[in-house]
Design a protein around this motif. Structure first.
Motif, PDB file in Angstrom:
ATOM      1  N   ARG A  82       0.826  -1.205   0.000  1.00 30.03           N
ATOM      2  CA  ARG A  82       0.000   0.000   0.000  1.00 30.03           C
ATOM      3  C   ARG A  82       0.865   1.262   0.000  1.00 30.03           C
ATOM      4  NH1 ARG A  82      -5.297  -0.031   0.795  1.00 30.03           N
ATOM      5  NH2 ARG A  82      -6.326  -1.845   1.690  1.00 30.03           N
ATOM      6  N   ARG A  83       1.874   1.273   0.858  1.00 34.95           N
ATOM      7  CA  ARG A  83       2.719   2.477   0.955  1.00 34.95           C
ATOM      8  C   ARG A  83       3.429   2.742  -0.369  1.00 34.95           C
ATOM      9  NH1 ARG A  83       3.295   0.228   6.128  1.00 34.95           N
ATOM     10  NH2 ARG A  83       5.194  -0.903   5.573  1.00 34.95           N
ATOM     11  N   SER A  84       3.795   1.661  -1.075  1.00 30.91           N
ATOM     12  CA  SER A  84       4.471   1.853  -2.369  1.00 30.91           C
ATOM     13  C   SER A  84       3.535   2.485  -3.399  1.00 30.91           C
ATOM     14  CB  SER A  84       4.995   0.515  -2.893  1.00 30.91           C
ATOM     15  OG  SER A  84       3.931  -0.309  -3.356  1.00 30.91           O
ATOM     16  N   LEU A  85       2.230   2.321  -3.200  1.00 31.22           N
ATOM     17  CA  LEU A  85       1.265   2.866  -4.151  1.00 31.22           C
ATOM     18  C   LEU A  85       1.076   4.373  -3.999  1.00 31.22           C
ATOM     19  CD1 LEU A  85      -1.485   0.079  -4.096  1.00 31.22           C
ATOM     20  CD2 LEU A  85       0.168   0.541  -5.914  1.00 31.22           C
ATOM     21  N   ARG A  86       1.537   4.950  -2.886  1.00 33.93           N
ATOM     22  CA  ARG A  86       1.357   6.387  -2.690  1.00 33.93           C
ATOM     23  C   ARG A  86       2.060   7.192  -3.778  1.00 33.93           C
ATOM     24  NH1 ARG A  86       2.561   6.111   3.790  1.00 33.93           N
ATOM     25  NH2 ARG A  86       0.549   5.201   4.395  1.00 33.93           N
ATOM     26  N   ARG A  87       3.168   6.659  -4.269  1.00 39.56           N
ATOM     27  CA  ARG A  87       3.928   7.363  -5.315  1.00 39.56           C
ATOM     28  C   ARG A  87       3.659   6.764  -6.700  1.00 39.56           C
ATOM     29  NH1 ARG A  87       6.783   5.997  -1.100  1.00 39.56           N
ATOM     30  NH2 ARG A  87       7.724   4.213  -2.172  1.00 39.56           N
ATOM     31  N   CYS A  88       2.655   5.911  -6.782  1.00 42.36           N
ATOM     32  CA  CYS A  88       2.381   5.189  -8.022  1.00 42.36           C
ATOM     33  C   CYS A  88       1.507   6.036  -8.948  1.00 42.36           C
ATOM     34  CB  CYS A  88       1.681   3.871  -7.688  1.00 42.36           C
ATOM     35  SG  CYS A  88       1.324   2.849  -9.126  1.00 42.36           S
ATOM     36  N   ASP A  89       1.883   6.091 -10.229  1.00 44.99           N
ATOM     37  CA  ASP A  89       1.087   6.852 -11.191  1.00 44.99           C
ATOM     38  C   ASP A  89       0.262   5.944 -12.103  1.00 44.99           C
ATOM     39  OD1 ASP A  89       3.070   5.752 -12.738  1.00 44.99           O
ATOM     40  OD2 ASP A  89       3.770   7.644 -13.608  1.00 44.99           O
ATOM     41  N   TRP A  90       0.097   4.676 -11.710  1.00 44.93           N
ATOM     42  CA  TRP A  90      -0.707   3.764 -12.512  1.00 44.93           C
ATOM     43  C   TRP A  90      -2.164   4.204 -12.523  1.00 44.93           C
ATOM     44  CZ3 TRP A  90       1.109  -1.708 -10.462  1.00 44.93           C
ATOM     45  CH2 TRP A  90       2.437  -1.912 -10.859  1.00 44.93           C
ATOM     46  N   ILE A  91      -2.828   3.948 -13.645  1.00 46.95           N
ATOM     47  CA  ILE A  91      -4.244   4.246 -13.805  1.00 46.95           C
ATOM     48  C   ILE A  91      -4.973   2.938 -14.143  1.00 46.95           C
ATOM     49  CG2 ILE A  91      -5.979   5.459 -15.191  1.00 46.95           C
ATOM     50  CD1 ILE A  91      -4.461   7.305 -13.355  1.00 46.95           C
ATOM     51  N   VAL A  92      -6.114   2.727 -13.498  1.00 43.52           N
ATOM     52  CA  VAL A  92      -6.916   1.526 -13.729  1.00 43.52           C
ATOM     53  C   VAL A  92      -8.134   1.893 -14.567  1.00 43.52           C
ATOM     54  CG1 VAL A  92      -8.007  -0.483 -12.659  1.00 43.52           C
ATOM     55  CG2 VAL A  92      -6.180   0.738 -11.441  1.00 43.52           C
ATOM     56  N   ARG A  93      -8.391   1.095 -15.596  1.00 43.20           N
ATOM     57  CA  ARG A  93      -9.546   1.305 -16.471  1.00 43.20           C
ATOM     58  C   ARG A  93     -10.229  -0.036 -16.707  1.00 43.20           C
ATOM     59  NH1 ARG A  93      -5.323   4.360 -19.445  1.00 43.20           N
ATOM     60  NH2 ARG A  93      -5.627   6.569 -18.974  1.00 43.20           N
ATOM     61  N   ALA A  94     -11.365  -0.005 -17.366  1.00 39.52           N
ATOM     62  CA  ALA A  94     -12.090  -1.241 -17.680  1.00 39.52           C
ATOM     63  C   ALA A  94     -12.477  -1.266 -19.149  1.00 39.52           C
ATOM     64  CB  ALA A  94     -13.336  -1.362 -16.812  1.00 39.52           C
ATOM     65  N   ASP A  95     -12.414  -2.453 -19.721  1.00 35.38           N
ATOM     66  CA  ASP A  95     -12.890  -2.718 -21.089  1.00 35.38           C
ATOM     67  C   ASP A  95     -12.220  -1.842 -22.141  1.00 35.38           C
ATOM     68  OD1 ASP A  95     -14.508  -4.758 -20.254  1.00 35.38           O
ATOM     69  OD2 ASP A  95     -16.354  -3.586 -20.229  1.00 35.38           O
ATOM     70  N   THR A  96     -10.950  -1.521 -21.929  1.00 35.70           N
ATOM     71  CA  THR A  96     -10.206  -0.787 -22.951  1.00 35.70           C
ATOM     72  C   THR A  96      -9.225  -1.691 -23.702  1.00 35.70           C
ATOM     73  OG1 THR A  96      -8.440  -0.119 -21.420  1.00 35.70           O
ATOM     74  CG2 THR A  96     -10.354   1.334 -21.596  1.00 35.70           C
ATOM     75  N   ALA A  97      -8.993  -2.921 -23.188  1.00 30.20           N
ATOM     76  CA  ALA A  97      -8.002  -3.806 -23.825  1.00 30.20           C
ATOM     77  C   ALA A  97      -8.312  -5.263 -23.476  1.00 30.20           C
ATOM     78  CB  ALA A  97      -6.598  -3.424 -23.383  1.00 30.20           C
ATOM     79  N   PHE A  98      -9.556  -5.682 -23.697  1.00 32.27           N
ATOM     80  CA  PHE A  98      -9.945  -7.032 -23.296  1.00 32.27           C
ATOM     81  C   PHE A  98      -9.081  -8.084 -23.989  1.00 32.27           C
ATOM     82  CE2 PHE A  98     -12.261 -10.980 -23.375  1.00 32.27           C
ATOM     83  CZ  PHE A  98     -12.822 -11.056 -22.114  1.00 32.27           C
ATOM     84  N   ALA A  99      -8.911  -7.963 -25.295  1.00 26.36           N
ATOM     85  CA  ALA A  99      -8.149  -8.974 -26.034  1.00 26.36           C
ATOM     86  C   ALA A  99      -6.716  -9.067 -25.519  1.00 26.36           C
ATOM     87  CB  ALA A  99      -8.150  -8.644 -27.529  1.00 26.36           C
ATOM     88  N   GLU A 100      -6.106  -7.923 -25.197  1.00 23.48           N
ATOM     89  CA  GLU A 100      -4.742  -7.915 -24.689  1.00 23.48           C
ATOM     90  C   GLU A 100      -4.658  -8.559 -23.311  1.00 23.48           C
ATOM     91  OE1 GLU A 100      -6.328  -5.469 -26.073  1.00 23.48           O
ATOM     92  OE2 GLU A 100      -5.075  -4.421 -27.542  1.00 23.48           O
ATOM     93  N   VAL A 101      -5.676  -8.325 -22.467  1.00 20.71           N
ATOM     94  CA  VAL A 101      -5.668  -8.896 -21.121  1.00 20.71           C
ATOM     95  C   VAL A 101      -5.785 -10.416 -21.176  1.00 20.71           C
ATOM     96  CG1 VAL A 101      -6.975  -9.091 -18.964  1.00 20.71           C
ATOM     97  CG2 VAL A 101      -6.485  -6.846 -19.917  1.00 20.71           C
ATOM     98  N   ILE A 102      -6.733 -10.938 -21.949  1.00 19.09           N
ATOM     99  CA  ILE A 102      -6.891 -12.390 -21.982  1.00 19.09           C
ATOM    100  C   ILE A 102      -5.678 -13.053 -22.637  1.00 19.09           C
ATOM    101  CG2 ILE A 102      -8.227 -12.481 -24.143  1.00 19.09           C
ATOM    102  CD1 ILE A 102      -9.882 -14.721 -22.856  1.00 19.09           C
ATOM    103  N   ALA A 103      -5.073 -12.393 -23.630  1.00 17.97           N
ATOM    104  CA  ALA A 103      -3.866 -12.949 -24.248  1.00 17.97           C
ATOM    105  C   ALA A 103      -2.713 -12.967 -23.257  1.00 17.97           C
ATOM    106  CB  ALA A 103      -3.490 -12.131 -25.481  1.00 17.97           C
TER     107      ALA A 103
END
Length: 254
Positions: A82-103
């Motif tokens: 959790r503490r490492s996520l304070r400086r994290c710039d990752w963004i979470v989205r849904a249904d923008t890359a389904f084919a890439e995720v399952i692959a």
């Protein structure tokens, strides 16, 4: 005489055998055969059943007892992570890359497994479900790079998790925790994890007796939730929100 699993009818609309007919060994094997048509897959999930192919066998369908589930207010992330996520710039989205995720899930190495159960036929089947608005992915991005994700099937207010992956350490944890947070906010109480393993247990998964699981699945699947893309509904969700238990809401700290 050893009991055998049921042989499914070629008709994709034919019912599955009752879950209590599943074998004890291997745990939960219920039926063989059939196909991966959208109609049969959705019918299976509504009854707590999922396909899990094994090389050299006909298509296998499972409903184990007990069932591994996450309560959407019960995902656990370690304090250091959790503490490492304070400086994290990752963004979470849904249904923008389904084919890439399952692959990516199909390519991901699994401890104790020499191959993958996500066959090309499985990929094609879930891509069809995605196009119909029933299968969804949650993606974790570092800039334009996909660093983690999870995919599964949604019916009513029940989400059936299928697989997740990490391209960078912690990517799948963020995908799972963010998915659970959004589902909890939407009033979806359960996330199916299918089969127990140490990784899922470490993230807060628990065992639920099959009769109770199936009763909850029936009730949650009966709630009207129209299929369709989650891209707009989920939005751009900063992973850094998972750093603070107060702002992260229901996601517990290990």
């Amino acid at each position: 005489m050893k009991r055998l699993p049921a042989l499914l009818s070629p008709d994709p609309l034919a019912p599955f055998p009752p879950a209590e007919c599943a074998l004890d060994e291997p745990d939960g094997l219920l039926a063989v055969g059939g196909d991966l048509s959208p109609e049969r897959l959705l019918n299976a999930y509504r009854h707590g059943i999922f396909p899990w192919p094994s090389e050299g066998y006909p298509l296998l369908w499972w409903c184990p007892d007990p069932r591994t589930v996450f309560r959407t207010d019960g995902v656990r992330l370690g304090g250091k992570f959790r503490r490492s996520l304070r400086r994290c710039d990752w963004i979470v989205r849904a249904d923008t890359a389904f084919a890439e995720v399952i692959a990516a899930c199909a390519r991901a190495p699994r401890r104790g497994q020499g191959g993958t159960w996500i066959t090309p036929e499985m990929e094609a089947a879930y891509l069809r479900l995605h196009r119909l608005g029933h299968a969804h992915s949650v993606e974790v991005y570092a800039g334009d790079a996909l660093v983690g994700g999870i995919y599964g099937v949604a019916i009513g207010r029940m989400f059936f998790g299928e697989s997740m992956f990490s391209a960078c350490s912690g990517g799948s944890k963020v995908a799972l925790a963010a998915l659970a947070r959004r589902l909890h906010e939407w009033g979806w109480p359960l996330l199916d994890g299918q089969v127990e393993n140490p990784h899922l247990l470490g993230l807060g998964a628990e065992s639920m007796p099959r009769p109770r699981f199936l009763a909850q699945v029936a009730a949650l699947c009966a709630i009207a939730e129209p299929p369709g893309s989650w891209a707009e509904r989920f939005g751009d969700w900063p992973a850094s929100r998972l750093a603070d238990p107060a702002s992260a809401g229901p996601i517990a700290e290990a």
